[in-house]
Design a protein around this motif. Structure first.
Motif, PDB file in Angstrom:
ATOM      1  N   CYS A  36      -3.116   9.189 -13.622  1.00 20.55           N
ATOM      2  CA  CYS A  36      -4.232   9.847 -12.933  1.00 20.55           C
ATOM      3  C   CYS A  36      -4.235  11.351 -13.180  1.00 20.55           C
ATOM      4  CB  CYS A  36      -4.160   9.560 -11.437  1.00 20.55           C
ATOM      5  SG  CYS A  36      -4.519   7.854 -10.981  1.00 20.55           S
ATOM      6  N   ILE A  63     -17.522  11.035  -9.099  1.00 17.52           N
ATOM      7  CA  ILE A  63     -17.017   9.742  -8.621  1.00 17.52           C
ATOM      8  C   ILE A  63     -15.659   9.427  -9.250  1.00 17.52           C
ATOM      9  CG2 ILE A  63     -17.439   7.256  -8.613  1.00 17.52           C
ATOM     10  CD1 ILE A  63     -20.418   7.902  -8.433  1.00 17.52           C
ATOM     11  N   SER A  64     -15.528   9.684 -10.552  1.00 22.61           N
ATOM     12  CA  SER A  64     -14.259   9.418 -11.239  1.00 22.61           C
ATOM     13  C   SER A  64     -13.134  10.277 -10.666  1.00 22.61           C
ATOM     14  CB  SER A  64     -14.407   9.677 -12.739  1.00 22.61           C
ATOM     15  OG  SER A  64     -15.407   8.849 -13.297  1.00 22.61           O
ATOM     16  N   VAL A  67     -11.989   8.912  -7.265  1.00 22.30           N
ATOM     17  CA  VAL A  67     -11.163   7.711  -7.412  1.00 22.30           C
ATOM     18  C   VAL A  67      -9.751   8.076  -7.853  1.00 22.30           C
ATOM     19  CG1 VAL A  67     -10.875   5.567  -8.702  1.00 22.30           C
ATOM     20  CG2 VAL A  67     -13.138   6.209  -7.863  1.00 22.30           C
ATOM     21  N   LEU A  68      -9.627   9.003  -8.802  1.00 25.92           N
ATOM     22  CA  LEU A  68      -8.309   9.373  -9.317  1.00 25.92           C
ATOM     23  C   LEU A  68      -7.464  10.069  -8.256  1.00 25.92           C
ATOM     24  CD1 LEU A  68      -9.272  10.593 -12.908  1.00 25.92           C
ATOM     25  CD2 LEU A  68      -8.173   8.456 -12.279  1.00 25.92           C
ATOM     26  N   ALA A  70      -7.781   9.779  -5.087  1.00 21.25           N
ATOM     27  CA  ALA A  70      -7.478   8.805  -4.033  1.00 21.25           C
ATOM     28  C   ALA A  70      -6.252   7.973  -4.405  1.00 21.25           C
ATOM     29  CB  ALA A  70      -8.684   7.906  -3.787  1.00 21.25           C
ATOM     30  N   PHE A  71      -6.133   7.583  -5.685  1.00 23.63           N
ATOM     31  CA  PHE A  71      -4.956   6.832  -6.128  1.00 23.63           C
ATOM     32  C   PHE A  71      -3.690   7.666  -5.977  1.00 23.63           C
ATOM     33  CE2 PHE A  71      -7.763   3.832  -8.491  1.00 23.63           C
ATOM     34  CZ  PHE A  71      -7.209   2.669  -8.007  1.00 23.63           C
ATOM     35  N   TYR A  95      -9.316  18.538  -7.811  1.00 22.57           N
ATOM     36  CA  TYR A  95     -10.711  18.085  -7.736  1.00 22.57           C
ATOM     37  C   TYR A  95     -11.671  19.261  -7.882  1.00 22.57           C
ATOM     38  CZ  TYR A  95     -14.952  16.071  -5.699  1.00 22.57           C
ATOM     39  OH  TYR A  95     -16.247  15.658  -5.477  1.00 22.57           O
TER      40      TYR A  95
END
Length: 254
Positions: A36, A63-64, A67-68, A70-71, A95
């Motif tokens: 990530c 959005i990508s 998601v990254l 969040a992981f 971010y």
């Protein structure tokens, strides 16, 4: 009452299963974090180099990135509040570094001082690029720091870090009365207090364990424990003659 009491039990079971899953997949979570971070790095390079301001690309990048990050946060959320808080600050900066070029468009700034008018350009491409790079590097450093705290805190210990008080006693096995026998021998057991003087018994409340030689091996014995009568000896300090053992309360040195 049965239905009401079963809900907390189900919650505890679900929490226990989730914790067990995280424990079993620690290596996978670490690999996911590295992947990530690398993907966020490439996204950071893409947005800084190719400033394409179409709404579709901006939405896809946003959005990508969500998601990254969040992981990454998911991998430390079960390790405590300290690594999670540091990780959240780090992923927020990463971010921001990815999306900063899309929202920091050049603007004209003006100011008047003593009748003199000054003008300059805010958010120049060079300033935005420097800010994005600094945000990403600082964010990645904070994420790496949070992962180290969560998974390998020993890396932060100093070389001559003093050992904990319990480490001195961890090398001795604990004697469990008659459950541990040597060479299949059975021997009459007596209270460990029978090997002590009246003064020793008076100070026995200070001890969590006393150190005794049982069948030639040092063991930790509870003050109310049973030991073999003919194969036990109490360790004592050579100078004071006091019983050696692990203190029950911090501040008492045995």
């Amino acid at each position: 009452m049965a239905a009401g009491s079963s809900a907390p039990q189900r919650n505890r079971k679900a929490h226990g299963k989730a914790y067990l899953w995280f424990q079993k997949n620690e290596q996978r979570l670490l690999v996911t974090d590295i992947v990530c971070i690398m993907l966020l790095f490439f996204m950071h390079l893409f947005t800084s180099t190719f400033q394409v301001f179409t709404q579709e690309i901006v939405d896809a990048v946003q959005i990508s990135a969500i998601v990254l990050v969040a992981f990454i946060a998911l991998s430390v959320v079960w390790k405590g509040m300290v690594p999670l808080f540091i990780c959240i600050l780090g992923i927020a900066m990463m971010y921001d570094s990815v999306l900063l070029p899309y929202y920091a468009t050049p603007q004209l700034g003006e100011a008047n001082f003593g009748g003199t008018r000054f003008t300059w350009t805010l958010y120049t491409p060079m300033a935005v690029s420097v800010a994005a790079n600094m945000h990403f590097l600082l964010g990645a450093s904070m994420v790496a720091f949070s992962i180290i705290i969560a998974y390998r805190p020993s890396l932060l210990f100093t070389r001559n870090r003093p050992e904990s008080l319990d480490s001195e006693w961890s090398k001795y096995p604990i004697w469990y009365d008659n459950t541990l026998l040597a060479d299949g021998r059975t021997e009459r057991s007596v209270p460990v207090k029978s090997f002590m003087t009246d003064q020793d018994r008076y100070l026995l409340w200070r001890y969590e364990y006393v150190l005794a030689d049982i069948y030639g091996t040092p063991h930790l014995v509870r003050p109310n424990g049973l030991v073999p009568k003919d194969s036990t000896g109490i360790f004592r300090d050579k100078d004071s003659g006091r019983v050696i053992g692990k203190a029950r309360y911090t501040g008492f040195f045995m």
